[in-house]
Design a protein around this motif. Structure first.
Motif, PDB file in Angstrom:
ATOM      1  N   ALA A   1      -3.856   6.393 -32.320  1.00 18.55           N
ATOM      2  CA  ALA A   1      -3.883   7.722 -32.943  1.00 18.55           C
ATOM      3  C   ALA A   1      -5.008   8.584 -32.358  1.00 18.55           C
ATOM      4  O   ALA A   1      -6.185   8.221 -32.445  1.00 18.55           O
ATOM      5  CB  ALA A   1      -4.089   7.574 -34.446  1.00 18.55           C
ATOM      6  N   GLY A   2      -4.631   9.674 -31.734  1.00 18.31           N
ATOM      7  CA  GLY A   2      -5.648  10.545 -31.146  1.00 18.31           C
ATOM      8  C   GLY A   2      -6.014  10.189 -29.716  1.00 18.31           C
ATOM      9  O   GLY A   2      -6.648  10.972 -29.025  1.00 18.31           O
ATOM     10  N   LEU A   3      -5.642   8.998 -29.267  1.00 15.06           N
ATOM     11  CA  LEU A   3      -5.919   8.601 -27.874  1.00 15.06           C
ATOM     12  C   LEU A   3      -4.617   8.647 -27.083  1.00 15.06           C
ATOM     13  O   LEU A   3      -3.530   8.478 -27.664  1.00 15.06           O
ATOM     14  CB  LEU A   3      -6.486   7.175 -27.823  1.00 15.06           C
ATOM     15  N   SER A   4      -4.736   8.829 -25.766  1.00 14.11           N
ATOM     16  CA  SER A   4      -3.511   8.996 -24.975  1.00 14.11           C
ATOM     17  C   SER A   4      -3.013   7.649 -24.448  1.00 14.11           C
ATOM     18  O   SER A   4      -3.780   6.918 -23.804  1.00 14.11           O
ATOM     19  CB  SER A   4      -3.791   9.921 -23.798  1.00 14.11           C
ATOM     20  N   PRO A   5      -1.719   7.337 -24.673  1.00 13.51           N
ATOM     21  CA  PRO A   5      -1.163   6.084 -24.117  1.00 13.51           C
ATOM     22  C   PRO A   5      -1.292   6.044 -22.595  1.00 13.51           C
ATOM     23  O   PRO A   5      -1.356   4.965 -22.003  1.00 13.51           O
ATOM     24  CB  PRO A   5       0.308   6.113 -24.532  1.00 13.51           C
ATOM     25  N   GLN A   6      -1.361   7.238 -21.984  1.00  8.60           N
ATOM     26  CA  GLN A   6      -1.456   7.258 -20.518  1.00  8.60           C
ATOM     27  C   GLN A   6      -2.795   6.712 -20.013  1.00  8.60           C
ATOM     28  O   GLN A   6      -2.924   6.368 -18.841  1.00  8.60           O
ATOM     29  CB  GLN A   6      -1.262   8.676 -20.006  1.00  8.60           C
ATOM     30  N   ASP A   7      -3.780   6.686 -20.893  1.00  8.56           N
ATOM     31  CA  ASP A   7      -5.082   6.159 -20.471  1.00  8.56           C
ATOM     32  C   ASP A   7      -5.144   4.638 -20.538  1.00  8.56           C
ATOM     33  O   ASP A   7      -6.144   4.029 -20.129  1.00  8.56           O
ATOM     34  CB  ASP A   7      -6.196   6.746 -21.358  1.00  8.56           C
ATOM     35  N   VAL A   8      -4.074   4.029 -21.090  1.00 11.82           N
ATOM     36  CA  VAL A   8      -4.105   2.555 -21.185  1.00 11.82           C
ATOM     37  C   VAL A   8      -3.790   1.977 -19.812  1.00 11.82           C
ATOM     38  O   VAL A   8      -2.712   2.180 -19.263  1.00 11.82           O
ATOM     39  CB  VAL A   8      -3.069   2.046 -22.213  1.00 11.82           C
ATOM     40  N   ILE A   9      -4.776   1.273 -19.223  1.00  7.62           N
ATOM     41  CA  ILE A   9      -4.534   0.703 -17.890  1.00  7.62           C
ATOM     42  C   ILE A   9      -4.378  -0.810 -17.952  1.00  7.62           C
ATOM     43  O   ILE A   9      -3.938  -1.434 -17.001  1.00  7.62           O
ATOM     44  CB  ILE A   9      -5.656   1.066 -16.891  1.00  7.62           C
ATOM     45  N   ARG A  10      -4.762  -1.403 -19.078  1.00  9.20           N
ATOM     46  CA  ARG A  10      -4.790  -2.860 -19.113  1.00  9.20           C
ATOM     47  C   ARG A  10      -4.395  -3.348 -20.506  1.00  9.20           C
ATOM     48  O   ARG A  10      -4.821  -2.749 -21.502  1.00  9.20           O
ATOM     49  CB  ARG A  10      -6.218  -3.315 -18.829  1.00  9.20           C
TER      50      ARG A  10
ATOM     51  N   VAL B   1      -8.225  -0.204 -22.790  1.00  9.72           N
ATOM     52  CA  VAL B   1      -7.631  -1.545 -22.726  1.00  9.72           C
ATOM     53  C   VAL B   1      -7.130  -1.888 -24.132  1.00  9.72           C
ATOM     54  O   VAL B   1      -7.782  -1.561 -25.134  1.00  9.72           O
ATOM     55  CB  VAL B   1      -8.656  -2.581 -22.199  1.00  9.72           C
ATOM     56  N   LEU B   2      -5.953  -2.489 -24.184  1.00 11.82           N
ATOM     57  CA  LEU B   2      -5.411  -2.939 -25.461  1.00 11.82           C
ATOM     58  C   LEU B   2      -5.538  -4.462 -25.523  1.00 11.82           C
ATOM     59  O   LEU B   2      -5.110  -5.153 -24.602  1.00 11.82           O
ATOM     60  CB  LEU B   2      -3.916  -2.598 -25.590  1.00 11.82           C
TER      61      LEU B   2
ATOM     62  N   SER C   1       6.305  -0.146 -20.268  1.00  8.11           N
ATOM     63  CA  SER C   1       6.459   1.236 -20.738  1.00  8.11           C
ATOM     64  C   SER C   1       5.128   1.992 -20.649  1.00  8.11           C
ATOM     65  O   SER C   1       5.116   3.204 -20.527  1.00  8.11           O
ATOM     66  CB  SER C   1       6.998   1.258 -22.174  1.00  8.11           C
ATOM     67  N   LEU C   2       4.026   1.276 -20.718  1.00  6.09           N
ATOM     68  CA  LEU C   2       2.714   1.922 -20.604  1.00  6.09           C
ATOM     69  C   LEU C   2       2.264   2.047 -19.146  1.00  6.09           C
ATOM     70  O   LEU C   2       1.215   2.637 -18.864  1.00  6.09           O
ATOM     71  CB  LEU C   2       1.654   1.094 -21.355  1.00  6.09           C
TER      72      LEU C   2
END
Ligand SMILES: Cc1cc2nc3c(=O)[nH]c(=O)nc-3n(C[C@H](O)[C@H](O)[C@H](O)COP(=O)(O)O)c2cc1C
Length: 476
Positions: A27-36, A4-5, A55-56
């Motif tokens: 950095a090092g984490l995947s934008p595809q894992d952002v669900i919220r 979550v961002l 876009s996410l």
């Protein structure tokens, strides 16, 4: 992994700035894992933010500033507090989401981002509620709906307004979607007079059943506005509607009438939102109203409503303002896991009714002076009902035939009897009782415990409780 961002941003922050900041933070984490993505309420319309969320392929949530300000964050900011009323948006939004903060606040010229990792059981984001202002309006309508009996204006109700109200009523939930209700709109004065006559007759009958002091109080109460409103609505129930296999009704036929009652509540709330007063009249034998309205024999009256524009909506129920009755605390009505473990969500469950009676800090204050003779018995004694001032509390035996003169309280233990006694007393006080005289024609452990509870509950509410002499001695 689900991320979550939390994002705080100034108005007009560009997509490009947000994208670069998010890239840096992830950095090092995947934008595809952002669900919220969560931001402060009011910023959800920012075009740059909306584009980032799209876009996410994430979902955008908002949180009210007061809720954000309650979160403990590692890097609070005085400046953000000055601008938004909360010392943190990005980190607070992550923590409020129930996520573990994995990247503390990163900042660009106009925005901040923090990253959190959601626990596994939170991967599926919950559907959002309405924005705070809209939620407040909904709760306000619920709190400010009133049963209105006086102050109706001689103004017609516009057809489109009435249709909207009826549409809301008709959207009510119903067992098996059986929609068992109908709405009979009555404007004709001759019909209303006939219905009014029925209500007056029932009013007289009820008054005659009351002890003298309660009757005096009742004389001052208005209980209907049948002739004062331009419109009456009879809400009916057709219990057979939908045939034999209505889903969910087979085990509990009452659900049909519940459904019709819920339609009335929808109507009541929608009318309040439209500025229409509604008064529910139940001083009828339903069949008699059915005859006046020429209802088909299979159709039953559920509620008779008086509807019209009003001078004002009172802040509190008329029965409270007149001192006839008082509201019951919510904490008495919420039981956690098992009956008797009372308390609001988050509070440790307790026998709150007894405990605050013991501390003599009763939330209920006496509103009336009615005297009730509580006759505690083990088994049915129908002859006691001849006495209008008597309320029989039956602590054992078989369930008695329905009669409001008998409270069936089959206590399963001495402790439960005590709690039931406290509850009986406190509920009577809410209904205008100012003095209880306890009678114990036949004594047992359970009946004595219930009587002790009545004493405790009554005294906590500041009323007089008279008991048999030896009981007073043993409980002193
Ligand atoms: C099923 C039902 C029947 C009612 N019958 C009457 C009635 O006959 N006369 C009356 O004045 N109020 C009646 N009321 C209104 C209640 O007295 C009122 O809802 C209660 O005192 C709380 O006040 P509020 O609705 O303003 O919050 C009835 C309410 C319900 C739900």
């Amino acid at each position: 992994m689900s991320l979550v961002l939390g994002i705080g941003l100034r108005s007009g922050t560009s997509y490009r700035e947000l994208r670069d900041l998010v890239e840096k933070a992830l950095a090092g984490l995947s934008p595809q894992d952002v669900i919220r993505v969560v931001t402060v309420e009011g910023k959800e319309t920012e075009p740059g933010l909306q584009r980032l969320v799209a876009s996410l392929a994430a979902e955008l949530f908002t949180a009210p500033s007061p809720e954000l300000s309650q979160q403990q964050v590692p890097t609070p900011s005085d400046e953000v507090e000055r601008l938004t009323g909360t010392a943190s948006v990005a980190e607070a939004a992550v923590i409020l989401s129930g996520a573990e903060l994995v990247v503390p606040k990163q900042r660009s010229a106009r925005a901040t981002v923090a990253v959190g990792k959601l626990p596994d059981n939170q991967r599926q984001p919950a559907a959002p509620g309405y924005p705070q202002a809209e939620r407040e309006t909904v709760h306000r309508v619920l709190a400010e709906r009133r049963d209105v009996r006086r102050g109706f204006l001689d103004q017609p109700i516009a057809d489109d307004v009435l249709t909207r109200v009826l549409e809301s009523a008709h959207r009510a939930p119903s067992v098996g979607l059986s929609q068992p209700w109908d709405f009979v709109l009555i404007r004709d004065i001759a019909t209303r007079r006939k219905v009014h006559d029925l209500a007056i007759a029932q009013r007289d009958a009820f008054a005659a059943s009351l002890p003298a002091d309660r009757r005096n109080a009742f004389d001052g109460l208005k209980i209907e506005a049948i002739l004062d409103t331009p419109l009456n609505i009879a809400v009916t129930c057709d219990p057979g509607r939908g045939g034999r296999h209505v889903l969910g009704r087979h085990a509990d036929p009452r659900t049909t009438w519940f459904s019709a009652a819920i339609a009335i509540q929808n109507l009541w709330l929608a009318a309040r939102a439209e500025g229409l007063g509604v008064g529910w009249v139940s001083f009828f034998e339903p069949g008699e109203v059915g005859a006046v309205l020429d209802l088909p024999a299979q159709v039953e009256l559920v509620g008779y409503l008086c509807v019209g524009h009003v001078e004002e909506f009172a802040a509190a129920p008329e029965l409270v303002r007149s001192g006839w009755a008082a509201r019951r605390p919510l904490s008495w009505a919420v039981h956690q896991e098992a009956w008797g473990q009372r308390g609001l969500p988050g509070a440790p469950p307790s026998q709150v009714i007894v405990q605050d009676a013991v501390q003599a800090e009763g939330v209920a204050k006496p509103v009336g002076s009615q005297v009730v003779h509580l006759v505690v018995v083990d088994a049915a004694q129908p002859e006691l009902l001849e006495r209008p001032e008597a309320l029989v509390v039956q602590v054992g035996g078989e369930k008695p035939a329905a009669d409001f003169g008998v409270l069936w309280r089959p206590a399963r233990s001495v402790d439960e009897a005590l709690e039931l006694g406290v509850e009986v007393a406190r509920d009577l006080v809410l209904q205008g009782v100012g003095e209880i005289v306890v009678e114990l024609p036949v004594e047992s452990d359970v009946s004595r415990a219930l009587a002790r509870g009545v004493r405790l509950g009554g005294l906590a509410c500041g009323i007089t409780v008279d008991e048999p002499g030896e009981m007073r001695d043993s409980s002193a």
